[in-house]
Design a protein around this motif. Structure first.
Motif, PDB file in Angstrom:
ATOM      1  N   VAL A 281       0.834  -1.204   0.000  1.00  0.00           N
ATOM      2  CA  VAL A 281       0.000   0.000   0.000  1.00  0.00           C
ATOM      3  C   VAL A 281       0.871   1.257   0.000  1.00  0.00           C
ATOM      4  CG1 VAL A 281      -1.644   1.364   1.350  1.00  0.00           C
ATOM      5  CG2 VAL A 281      -1.983  -1.105   1.106  1.00  0.00           C
ATOM      6  N   ASN A 282       1.900   1.263   0.854  1.00  0.00           N
ATOM      7  CA  ASN A 282       2.711   2.490   0.952  1.00  0.00           C
ATOM      8  C   ASN A 282       3.840   2.556  -0.076  1.00  0.00           C
ATOM      9  OD1 ASN A 282       4.955   1.010   1.967  1.00  0.00           O
ATOM     10  ND2 ASN A 282       4.323   1.309   4.085  1.00  0.00           N
ATOM     11  N   GLY A 283       3.986   1.515  -0.880  1.00  0.00           N
ATOM     12  CA  GLY A 283       4.952   1.541  -1.968  1.00  0.00           C
ATOM     13  C   GLY A 283       6.380   1.201  -1.581  1.00  0.00           C
ATOM     14  N   SER A 284       6.602   0.752  -0.346  1.00  0.00           N
ATOM     15  CA  SER A 284       7.964   0.415   0.053  1.00  0.00           C
ATOM     16  C   SER A 284       8.414  -0.933  -0.500  1.00  0.00           C
ATOM     17  CB  SER A 284       8.095   0.424   1.578  1.00  0.00           C
ATOM     18  OG  SER A 284       7.250  -0.548   2.175  1.00  0.00           O
ATOM     19  N   LYS A 285       7.468  -1.769  -0.930  1.00  0.00           N
ATOM     20  CA  LYS A 285       7.784  -3.023  -1.611  1.00  0.00           C
ATOM     21  C   LYS A 285       6.971  -3.105  -2.897  1.00  0.00           C
ATOM     22  CE  LYS A 285      10.715  -5.060   1.190  1.00  0.00           C
ATOM     23  NZ  LYS A 285      10.388  -6.269   1.962  1.00  0.00           N
ATOM     24  N   PRO A 286       7.575  -3.640  -3.963  1.00  0.00           N
ATOM     25  CA  PRO A 286       6.830  -3.770  -5.219  1.00  0.00           C
ATOM     26  C   PRO A 286       5.873  -4.946  -5.176  1.00  0.00           C
ATOM     27  CG  PRO A 286       9.008  -4.717  -5.466  1.00  0.00           C
ATOM     28  CD  PRO A 286       8.963  -4.108  -4.084  1.00  0.00           C
ATOM     29  N   GLY A 287       4.873  -4.899  -6.029  1.00  0.00           N
ATOM     30  CA  GLY A 287       3.935  -6.009  -6.149  1.00  0.00           C
ATOM     31  C   GLY A 287       4.294  -6.882  -7.329  1.00  0.00           C
ATOM     32  N   ARG A 288       3.295  -7.231  -8.112  1.00  0.00           N
ATOM     33  CA  ARG A 288       3.497  -8.064  -9.300  1.00  0.00           C
ATOM     34  C   ARG A 288       4.484  -7.394 -10.251  1.00  0.00           C
ATOM     35  NH1 ARG A 288       0.810 -11.953 -12.128  1.00  0.00           N
ATOM     36  NH2 ARG A 288      -0.754 -12.107 -10.467  1.00  0.00           N
ATOM     37  N   THR A 289       5.414  -8.188 -10.791  1.00  0.00           N
ATOM     38  CA  THR A 289       6.400  -7.653 -11.727  1.00  0.00           C
ATOM     39  C   THR A 289       6.268  -8.224 -13.132  1.00  0.00           C
ATOM     40  OG1 THR A 289       8.002  -9.333 -11.023  1.00  0.00           O
ATOM     41  CG2 THR A 289       8.071  -7.191  -9.901  1.00  0.00           C
ATOM     42  N   ALA A 290       5.396  -9.228 -13.321  1.00  0.00           N
ATOM     43  CA  ALA A 290       5.217  -9.826 -14.646  1.00  0.00           C
ATOM     44  C   ALA A 290       3.818 -10.412 -14.745  1.00  0.00           C
ATOM     45  CB  ALA A 290       6.262 -10.918 -14.892  1.00  0.00           C
ATOM     46  N   PRO A 291       3.234 -10.392 -15.957  1.00  0.00           N
ATOM     47  CA  PRO A 291       1.873 -10.903 -16.116  1.00  0.00           C
ATOM     48  C   PRO A 291       1.722 -12.370 -15.756  1.00  0.00           C
ATOM     49  CG  PRO A 291       2.517  -9.597 -18.022  1.00  0.00           C
ATOM     50  CD  PRO A 291       3.748  -9.791 -17.202  1.00  0.00           C
ATOM     51  N   ASP A 292       2.777 -13.173 -15.957  1.00  0.00           N
ATOM     52  CA  ASP A 292       2.668 -14.613 -15.689  1.00  0.00           C
ATOM     53  C   ASP A 292       3.144 -14.997 -14.292  1.00  0.00           C
ATOM     54  OD1 ASP A 292       5.349 -14.154 -16.071  1.00  0.00           O
ATOM     55  OD2 ASP A 292       5.670 -15.839 -17.450  1.00  0.00           O
ATOM     56  N   GLN A 293       3.462 -14.017 -13.465  1.00  0.00           N
ATOM     57  CA  GLN A 293       3.918 -14.291 -12.101  1.00  0.00           C
ATOM     58  C   GLN A 293       2.756 -14.776 -11.236  1.00  0.00           C
ATOM     59  OE1 GLN A 293       5.255 -10.804  -9.865  1.00  0.00           O
ATOM     60  NE2 GLN A 293       6.977 -11.988  -9.080  1.00  0.00           N
ATOM     61  N   ILE A 294       2.969 -15.810 -10.445  1.00  0.00           N
ATOM     62  CA  ILE A 294       1.964 -16.284  -9.493  1.00  0.00           C
ATOM     63  C   ILE A 294       2.155 -15.521  -8.188  1.00  0.00           C
ATOM     64  CG2 ILE A 294       1.192 -18.250  -8.104  1.00  0.00           C
ATOM     65  CD1 ILE A 294       1.879 -20.053 -10.454  1.00  0.00           C
ATOM     66  N   THR A 295       1.084 -14.907  -7.720  1.00  0.00           N
ATOM     67  CA  THR A 295       1.144 -14.152  -6.467  1.00  0.00           C
ATOM     68  C   THR A 295       0.226 -14.814  -5.448  1.00  0.00           C
ATOM     69  OG1 THR A 295      -0.573 -12.628  -7.256  1.00  0.00           O
ATOM     70  CG2 THR A 295       1.717 -11.974  -7.599  1.00  0.00           C
ATOM     71  N   LEU A 296       0.610 -14.690  -4.186  1.00  0.00           N
ATOM     72  CA  LEU A 296      -0.117 -15.368  -3.112  1.00  0.00           C
ATOM     73  C   LEU A 296      -0.245 -14.452  -1.907  1.00  0.00           C
ATOM     74  CD1 LEU A 296      -1.230 -17.830  -1.481  1.00  0.00           C
ATOM     75  CD2 LEU A 296       1.155 -18.450  -1.029  1.00  0.00           C
ATOM     76  N   TYR A 297      -1.462 -14.309  -1.422  1.00  0.00           N
ATOM     77  CA  TYR A 297      -1.729 -13.611  -0.165  1.00  0.00           C
ATOM     78  C   TYR A 297      -2.163 -14.647   0.848  1.00  0.00           C
ATOM     79  CZ  TYR A 297      -4.700 -10.999   3.168  1.00  0.00           C
ATOM     80  OH  TYR A 297      -5.306 -10.496   4.302  1.00  0.00           O
ATOM     81  N   LYS A 298      -1.346 -14.857   1.882  1.00  0.00           N
ATOM     82  CA  LYS A 298      -1.691 -15.778   2.956  1.00  0.00           C
ATOM     83  C   LYS A 298      -2.142 -14.975   4.165  1.00  0.00           C
ATOM     84  CE  LYS A 298      -2.700 -19.163   5.245  1.00  0.00           C
ATOM     85  NZ  LYS A 298      -3.774 -20.115   4.867  1.00  0.00           N
ATOM     86  N   SER A 299      -3.393 -15.199   4.572  1.00  0.00           N
ATOM     87  CA  SER A 299      -4.004 -14.431   5.651  1.00  0.00           C
ATOM     88  C   SER A 299      -4.205 -15.302   6.881  1.00  0.00           C
ATOM     89  CB  SER A 299      -5.364 -13.888   5.191  1.00  0.00           C
ATOM     90  OG  SER A 299      -6.123 -13.411   6.274  1.00  0.00           O
ATOM     91  N   VAL A 300      -3.883 -14.726   8.051  1.00  0.00           N
ATOM     92  CA  VAL A 300      -4.229 -15.362   9.322  1.00  0.00           C
ATOM     93  C   VAL A 300      -5.175 -14.487  10.134  1.00  0.00           C
ATOM     94  CG1 VAL A 300      -2.140 -16.763   9.437  1.00  0.00           C
ATOM     95  CG2 VAL A 300      -2.139 -14.470  10.453  1.00  0.00           C
ATOM     96  N   GLY A 301      -5.482 -13.286   9.636  1.00  0.00           N
ATOM     97  CA  GLY A 301      -6.380 -12.377  10.341  1.00  0.00           C
ATOM     98  C   GLY A 301      -5.653 -11.615  11.428  1.00  0.00           C
ATOM     99  N   VAL A 302      -5.786 -10.293  11.426  1.00  0.00           N
ATOM    100  CA  VAL A 302      -5.110  -9.471  12.429  1.00  0.00           C
ATOM    101  C   VAL A 302      -6.085  -8.458  13.011  1.00  0.00           C
ATOM    102  CG1 VAL A 302      -2.768  -9.749  11.527  1.00  0.00           C
ATOM    103  CG2 VAL A 302      -4.234  -7.949  10.600  1.00  0.00           C
ATOM    104  N   ALA A 303      -5.814  -8.046  14.245  1.00  0.00           N
ATOM    105  CA  ALA A 303      -6.765  -7.233  14.999  1.00  0.00           C
ATOM    106  C   ALA A 303      -6.998  -5.857  14.398  1.00  0.00           C
ATOM    107  CB  ALA A 303      -6.293  -7.098  16.443  1.00  0.00           C
ATOM    108  N   VAL A 304      -5.987  -5.282  13.738  1.00  0.00           N
ATOM    109  CA  VAL A 304      -6.202  -3.948  13.182  1.00  0.00           C
ATOM    110  C   VAL A 304      -7.260  -3.965  12.081  1.00  0.00           C
ATOM    111  CG1 VAL A 304      -3.913  -3.090  13.806  1.00  0.00           C
ATOM    112  CG2 VAL A 304      -4.269  -4.144  11.566  1.00  0.00           C
ATOM    113  N   GLN A 305      -7.444  -5.111  11.435  1.00  0.00           N
ATOM    114  CA  GLN A 305      -8.524  -5.224  10.450  1.00  0.00           C
ATOM    115  C   GLN A 305      -9.880  -5.134  11.142  1.00  0.00           C
ATOM    116  OE1 GLN A 305      -7.409  -9.026   8.785  1.00  0.00           O
ATOM    117  NE2 GLN A 305      -6.401  -8.066   7.040  1.00  0.00           N
ATOM    118  N   ASP A 306     -10.008  -5.805  12.285  1.00  0.00           N
ATOM    119  CA  ASP A 306     -11.249  -5.729  13.049  1.00  0.00           C
ATOM    120  C   ASP A 306     -11.479  -4.307  13.565  1.00  0.00           C
ATOM    121  OD1 ASP A 306     -11.899  -8.623  13.030  1.00  0.00           O
ATOM    122  OD2 ASP A 306     -10.053  -8.776  14.178  1.00  0.00           O
TER     123      ASP A 306
END
Length: 329
Positions: A281-306
């Protein structure tokens, strides 16, 4: 103290507003502006369940809260949800209890919205086919939320019970513009999918590398203390993002077997986790770098979301004068 039940919470919580609020909350967490200690839990071993406490303070939203959440996976297939929760909000200036909210609805909504945020940050902009693995509360939440951030035209639903998959597909087809269909298995759902949402209590992986199409974005929110949702090959080959490195890699409680197991086996290191959502979100790390790249978001749930979700609910309740006021003696 304001008291809000499940139907009230659901009516007050906007998915679009929640996705945006989670972006700010995750940025605050990664920048160290939020206070969120590790969750603690009491286990109920004979039911493979637990009761966890998740406190947090989100200064940007002026929310001090704690969630009490139970996870009982054997409720799957019964009238009771696997996740049930209450959220208590306190006045951040005085510590006085200010509100009691149904946390089951908030947990469902914020988890789906978190995955939608990951899709907004990592999925290809033209993603049109969504695979939903699982048929429970989170399957519904994910289908609705992900359709808010990408132009989904087809949704494939797969689960252990074909009848439940068919029922969910019929239900979603009445509220979403996409073509929704039930398919025979996880491999069929994933074949050609641009986004895959794993929302199961699987013991064996439901996401397997041979079933995936290059460029897919995967979201995984399932939890089973004795299992995992994603196979080693997918983990090793994907750009991996999480809510919190500390939370997802916790060896004591609340961490993810999907990452801890391959680390334990020497297949990856902790450094394989590329980024937290807040860093994307803040741009300190890049996201996807290629159209064929597989990306994964692994969530365990955190309190700030609640906390972010609770702030939205309370603001809407006060604006509309919704809820029951009680006095604590």
């Amino acid at each position: 103290m304001l008291v809000l039940g499940r139907s009230q919470v659901e009516s007050l919580l906007s998915t679009d507003a929640l996705i945006d609020a989670l972006a700010s909350a995750m940025a605050d967490l990664s920048a160290g502006r939020a206070s969120m200690p590790d969750r603690v839990a009491a286990r109920v071993a004979d039911r493979d369940g637990f009761l966890a406490a998740m406190p947090g303070f989100l200064p940007s939203a002026r929310v001090l809260m704690t969630k009490l959440v139970s996870l009982f996976p054997h409720n799957d297939g019964t009238p009771l949800p696997t996740h049930q929760a209450l959220i208590v909000v306190f006045d951040p200036d005085t510590g006085e209890p200010a509100a009691l909210l149904d946390g089951t609805a908030i947990t469902a909504a914020r988890t789906g919205a978190g995955s939608a945020l990951s899709a907004r940050l990592l999925a290809r902009p033209d993603a049109r086919v969504l695979a939903v693995l699982g048929t429970g509360v989170q399957a519904r939440s994910h289908a609705r939320a992900i359709c808010r951030v990408r132009p989904i035209r087809q949704i494939r639903v797969a689960g252990r019970d074909p009848a439940k998959a068919a029922a969910l597909a019929e239900e979603l087809s009445t509220v979403l513009e996409a073509d929704v269909l039930a398919v025979s298995g996880y491999a069929e759902a994933l074949d050609g999918a641009d986004i895959a949402a794993a929302t199961t209590h699987a013991v064996e992986p439901v996401i397997r590398r041979p079933w995936l199409t290059p460029g897919v974005h995967i979201t995984s929110v399932g939890f089973n203390p004795a299992g995992r949702e994603i196979d080693d090959a997918t983990i090793a080959g994907a750009l991996v993002c999480v809510e919190s490195r500390q939370a997802v890699l916790s060896p004591d409680f609340g961490g993810s077997n999907d990452l801890l197991a391959p680390i334990r086996d020497g297949l990856i290191t902790a450094g394989h986790v590329h980024a937290e959502l807040g860093e994307l979100v803040n741009g300190s790390k890049p996201g996807r770098t290629a159209p064929d790249q597989i990306t994964l978001y692994k969530s365990v749930g955190v309190a700030v979301q609640d906390a972010a979700a609770a702030a939205l609910v309370l603001a809407a309740a006060r604006e509309r004068s919704v809820g029951e006021d009680i006095t604590l003696d």
